[in-house]
Design a protein around this motif. Structure first.
Motif, PDB file in Angstrom:
ATOM      1  N   VAL A 169       0.857  -1.185   0.000  1.00  0.00           N
ATOM      2  CA  VAL A 169       0.000   0.000   0.000  1.00  0.00           C
ATOM      3  C   VAL A 169       0.898   1.241   0.000  1.00  0.00           C
ATOM      4  O   VAL A 169       1.888   1.283   0.723  1.00  0.00           O
ATOM      5  N   VAL A 171       0.770   5.475   0.504  1.00  0.00           N
ATOM      6  CA  VAL A 171      -0.046   6.583   0.994  1.00  0.00           C
ATOM      7  C   VAL A 171       0.648   7.891   0.621  1.00  0.00           C
ATOM      8  O   VAL A 171       1.791   8.123   1.030  1.00  0.00           O
ATOM      9  N   THR A 173       1.385  11.350   1.326  1.00  0.00           N
ATOM     10  CA  THR A 173       1.305  12.206   2.514  1.00  0.00           C
ATOM     11  C   THR A 173       1.364  13.690   2.169  1.00  0.00           C
ATOM     12  O   THR A 173       1.377  14.517   3.071  1.00  0.00           O
ATOM     13  N   ARG A 175      -1.004  15.255   0.713  1.00  0.00           N
ATOM     14  CA  ARG A 175      -2.394  15.721   0.702  1.00  0.00           C
ATOM     15  C   ARG A 175      -2.800  16.237   2.079  1.00  0.00           C
ATOM     16  O   ARG A 175      -2.074  16.035   3.048  1.00  0.00           O
ATOM     17  N   LEU A 179      -7.439  13.743   4.812  1.00  0.00           N
ATOM     18  CA  LEU A 179      -7.542  12.727   3.761  1.00  0.00           C
ATOM     19  C   LEU A 179      -6.551  11.587   4.000  1.00  0.00           C
ATOM     20  O   LEU A 179      -6.867  10.422   3.779  1.00  0.00           O
ATOM     21  N   VAL A 180      -5.357  11.941   4.454  1.00  0.00           N
ATOM     22  CA  VAL A 180      -4.347  10.925   4.772  1.00  0.00           C
ATOM     23  C   VAL A 180      -4.853  10.051   5.925  1.00  0.00           C
ATOM     24  O   VAL A 180      -4.744   8.823   5.880  1.00  0.00           O
ATOM     25  N   ASP A 183      -7.369   7.632   4.728  1.00  0.00           N
ATOM     26  CA  ASP A 183      -6.683   6.512   4.057  1.00  0.00           C
ATOM     27  C   ASP A 183      -6.195   5.495   5.075  1.00  0.00           C
ATOM     28  O   ASP A 183      -6.351   4.291   4.890  1.00  0.00           O
ATOM     29  N   SER A 186      -8.944   3.380   6.538  1.00  0.00           N
ATOM     30  CA  SER A 186      -9.362   2.365   5.570  1.00  0.00           C
ATOM     31  C   SER A 186      -8.346   1.225   5.463  1.00  0.00           C
ATOM     32  O   SER A 186      -8.715   0.042   5.422  1.00  0.00           O
ATOM     33  N   ILE A 187      -7.077   1.567   5.452  1.00  0.00           N
ATOM     34  CA  ILE A 187      -6.013   0.556   5.347  1.00  0.00           C
ATOM     35  C   ILE A 187      -6.033  -0.358   6.571  1.00  0.00           C
ATOM     36  O   ILE A 187      -5.999  -1.595   6.446  1.00  0.00           O
TER      37      ILE A 187
END
Length: 193
Positions: A169, A171, A173, A175, A179-180, A183, A186-187
């Protein structure tokens, strides 16, 4: 036990991701913290003194002097890593042994995951990524170092592009933090399944 690693090159946001996972209530083992504690262990200091006698004064390691040596000589850096990594591997094996019977999810916050070949112990590898200019700016501002010093540090690590290719995965970072964080939620939810 399920073990996930959070990794990424300097300034890419690895520590930020690890702190988000901690906020979610998970145990995160900080390998940089393990390294910092090594410099207070007598058996480690003796090993350093054998290989870098000029940096040990009154039973303490002058880390600035050591850093100046290893970041200007790649062979000496590899030598230092060769001294540190066996100590770290012992810590990792203790963690694995301690949680072997658990069904819980644990995380490693580890910059040199691939360099130490610890990816073989991990069920999932999460790589923090950001564009190069943002990475450089973050490190220079945070550590108050020059662009030249940033390049020296960055060039001794496996490139983040290579880490991204080895990740399960990735990500971004760069952003907004909300939002991070979404993420990461969710992960982690996906890893719990």
């Amino acid at each position: 036990m399920k073990l996930a690693a959070i990794t990424g090159s300097i300034g890419c946001g690895k520590t930020t991701l690890a702190s988000m996972v901690r906020r979610l209530g998970y145990c995160v083992y900080d390998v940089d913290g393990w390294v910092r504690r090594l410099y207070f262990k007598k058996d480690f200091i003796k090993v350093i003194e054998q290989h870098f006698p000029q940096v040990v004064e009154n039973g303490k390691v002058n880390k600035r002097a050591l850093r100046n040596i290893v970041f200007n000589d790649n062979a000496r850096l590899k030598e230092l890593e060769g001294l540190i990594h066996p100590f770290l591997r012992r810590y990792l094996k203790r963690v694995i042994h301690k949680h072997a019977q658990s069904n819980d999810l644990f995380f490693l916050d580890v910059a040199l995951l691939f360099e130490m070949r610890w990816d073989i112990y991990c069920d999932c590898i999460i790589v923090a990524d950001v564009d190069y200019e943002t990475q450089k700016k973050r490190v220079m501002e945070r550590d108050k170092i020059s662009a030249e010093d940033f390049e020296k540090i960055n060039n001794v690590q496996l490139s983040n592009k290579a880490k991204v290719l080895l990740a399960d995965v990735v990500v971004d970072t760069g952003r907004p933090q909300n939002l991070v964080f979404a993420d990461m939620v969710s992960i982690v939810d996906g890893l719990e399944c």
